[in-house]
Design an enzyme around this catalytic site. Sequence first.
Site, PDB file in Angstrom:
ATOM      1  N   HIS A  82       4.743  35.768 -17.887  1.00 32.79           N
ATOM      2  CA  HIS A  82       5.522  34.571 -17.559  1.00 32.79           C
ATOM      3  C   HIS A  82       6.441  34.226 -18.724  1.00 32.79           C
ATOM      4  O   HIS A  82       6.030  34.276 -19.874  1.00 32.79           O
ATOM      5  CB  HIS A  82       4.584  33.388 -17.284  1.00 32.79           C
ATOM      6  CG  HIS A  82       5.330  32.121 -17.014  1.00 32.79           C
ATOM      7  ND1 HIS A  82       5.888  31.845 -15.785  1.00 32.79           N
ATOM      8  CD2 HIS A  82       5.646  31.074 -17.811  1.00 32.79           C
ATOM      9  CE1 HIS A  82       6.503  30.680 -15.843  1.00 32.79           C
ATOM     10  NE2 HIS A  82       6.377  30.185 -17.063  1.00 32.79           N
ATOM     11  N   ASP A 161       0.698  20.801  -7.940  1.00 25.45           N
ATOM     12  CA  ASP A 161       1.670  20.891  -9.036  1.00 25.45           C
ATOM     13  C   ASP A 161       3.065  20.499  -8.549  1.00 25.45           C
ATOM     14  O   ASP A 161       3.793  19.795  -9.247  1.00 25.45           O
ATOM     15  CB  ASP A 161       1.675  22.310  -9.622  1.00 25.45           C
ATOM     16  CG  ASP A 161       2.781  22.467 -10.647  1.00 25.45           C
ATOM     17  OD1 ASP A 161       2.737  21.749 -11.657  1.00 25.45           O
ATOM     18  OD2 ASP A 161       3.710  23.263 -10.427  1.00 25.45           O
ATOM     19  N   ARG A 168       6.650  13.564 -12.062  1.00 19.88           N
ATOM     20  CA  ARG A 168       6.878  13.550 -13.521  1.00 19.88           C
ATOM     21  C   ARG A 168       8.367  13.548 -13.828  1.00 19.88           C
ATOM     22  O   ARG A 168       8.831  12.905 -14.773  1.00 19.88           O
ATOM     23  CB  ARG A 168       6.211  14.772 -14.172  1.00 19.88           C
ATOM     24  CG  ARG A 168       4.696  14.668 -14.223  1.00 19.88           C
ATOM     25  CD  ARG A 168       4.070  16.028 -14.514  1.00 19.88           C
ATOM     26  NE  ARG A 168       4.605  16.635 -15.722  1.00 19.88           N
ATOM     27  CZ  ARG A 168       4.708  17.948 -15.928  1.00 19.88           C
ATOM     28  NH1 ARG A 168       4.325  18.811 -15.011  1.00 19.88           N
ATOM     29  NH2 ARG A 168       5.194  18.409 -17.048  1.00 19.88           N
ATOM     30  N   SER A 183       0.564  22.856 -15.659  1.00 20.91           N
ATOM     31  CA  SER A 183       1.458  23.145 -14.544  1.00 20.91           C
ATOM     32  C   SER A 183       1.783  24.646 -14.501  1.00 20.91           C
ATOM     33  O   SER A 183       1.644  25.310 -13.466  1.00 20.91           O
ATOM     34  CB  SER A 183       2.736  22.310 -14.711  1.00 20.91           C
ATOM     35  OG  SER A 183       3.788  22.801 -13.931  1.00 20.91           O
ATOM     36  N   LYS A 187      -0.008  27.896 -11.753  1.00 19.28           N
ATOM     37  CA  LYS A 187       0.717  28.830 -10.883  1.00 19.28           C
ATOM     38  C   LYS A 187       0.307  30.272 -11.188  1.00 19.28           C
ATOM     39  O   LYS A 187       0.199  31.105 -10.307  1.00 19.28           O
ATOM     40  CB  LYS A 187       2.227  28.632 -11.054  1.00 19.28           C
ATOM     41  CG  LYS A 187       2.687  27.336 -10.375  1.00 19.28           C
ATOM     42  CD  LYS A 187       4.135  27.000 -10.644  1.00 19.28           C
ATOM     43  CE  LYS A 187       4.311  26.299 -11.941  1.00 19.28           C
ATOM     44  NZ  LYS A 187       5.286  25.273 -12.061  1.00 19.28           N
TER      45      LYS A 187
END
Length: 437
Positions: A82, A161, A168, A183, A187
């Site tokens: 990621h 999320d 947020r 968050s 995922k």
Amino acid sequence: MRMVDIIEKKRDGLQLTKEEIRWFITEYTADRIPDYQVSALAMAIYFQDMDSSERAELTIAMAESGDQIDLSSIEGIKVDKHSTGGVGDKTTIALVPLVAAAGVPVAKMSGRGLGHTGGTIDKLEAIPNFSCDMDTKDFLEQVQTKGLAVAGQTGNLTPADKQLYGLRDVTGTVNSMALIASSIMSKKIASGSDAIVLDVKTGSGAFMKSLEDSTALAKAMVDIGANVGRKTMAVISDMNQPLGVGVGNAIEIKEAIDVLKGEGPEDVLELCLVLGSHMVYLADKASSVDDARKQLEDVIANGKAVEMMKVFVESQGGDPAVIDDPSLFPQATYEIDVPAIEEGYVYEIATDKIGVAAMQLGAGRATKEDKIDLAVGLKLKKKIGDKVEIGDTLVTLLANREEVEDIKELVQASYHLQTEQPEKAKLIYKEIYPEQG
Ligand code: URA
């Protein structure tokens, strides 16, 4: 349980229990807690933070709030990667076939994107007929038979999320380390991999601008990974200038292919080798990170990496001829050089402005409905440390309109020059591993 008690507990700096965290996520996802109470809790978390076990519980609760991908039918350790996002970041596109060529199964879920350029899925669609639309069954089958697949996020992944992030975004609570880290990690966990390599960017084009904040985010995510039983490490890499030389969609795919051929820009190749070697090592396919790197260098040198790219493209319906013939990619009508208006050495590039220039050319989308122009983008001719004379080309714009004066000015304003030659820009700042013990 009552939401007001949970809010007050966090407001007073106390630790929330696993049951409280699970309860509020379940109830919120089921629309049984109003947004105003969850906003109050997010603000309490923003000021009071969460400890390691609260962050891990929140991550798991969000990961379990919707569908979860089960990769257990694929043999071996599945490793995901990621990136926290940056300008010109095409590493995923090169890493998927590179790591697969070294024998690591890659089952990657990816997204489109709002931002300067498209996300990985958009970029891949610059390959004629390439598609990331597939159901879970076909996705798993392709990984089993071909060794790699990239699918668009389908189904109902981490709805908690999505809901919380939306809230947020409008309540000034995005910038909480606990909330950002959980968050992102929720995922990754829901996507089913056993191990995760994180590329946390730092600098003017990054979500986290300072090394201190990037390090804190990397540590928070690695810590969550360890607490939820996933082997996780992070690399902190530079985003004080775009990665490589291409920024856009088709242009970034071309650069990723060049890397697989051993011809890509040095920084992209190096970052791919660093991230890729950790992926291969975490997948237990190498005796050390150095050994993993050697394997990756070998698959580039012996052509297996680019062959794997061909397999990847063909398996997802794309035309593999683009790999040897880049003229088959969507082409922009105009190539417009942006000249330097002063001389000196480049010591800084306002990377976020370069991103905005890409977006103004049409390479990215501001709203989900916007259509991306896959052909347009920027080709950087000067990077940090390079000498510039007045009139030299800083950047070539690939455009589908002739009127680009505003974009030229933006690019010129992004380049900061000085008389002294600066030190070579750093690419990798740190590697972060779980704490022992
Ligand atoms: N990216 C995410 O996925 N979540 C955040 O909270 C911030 C950035």
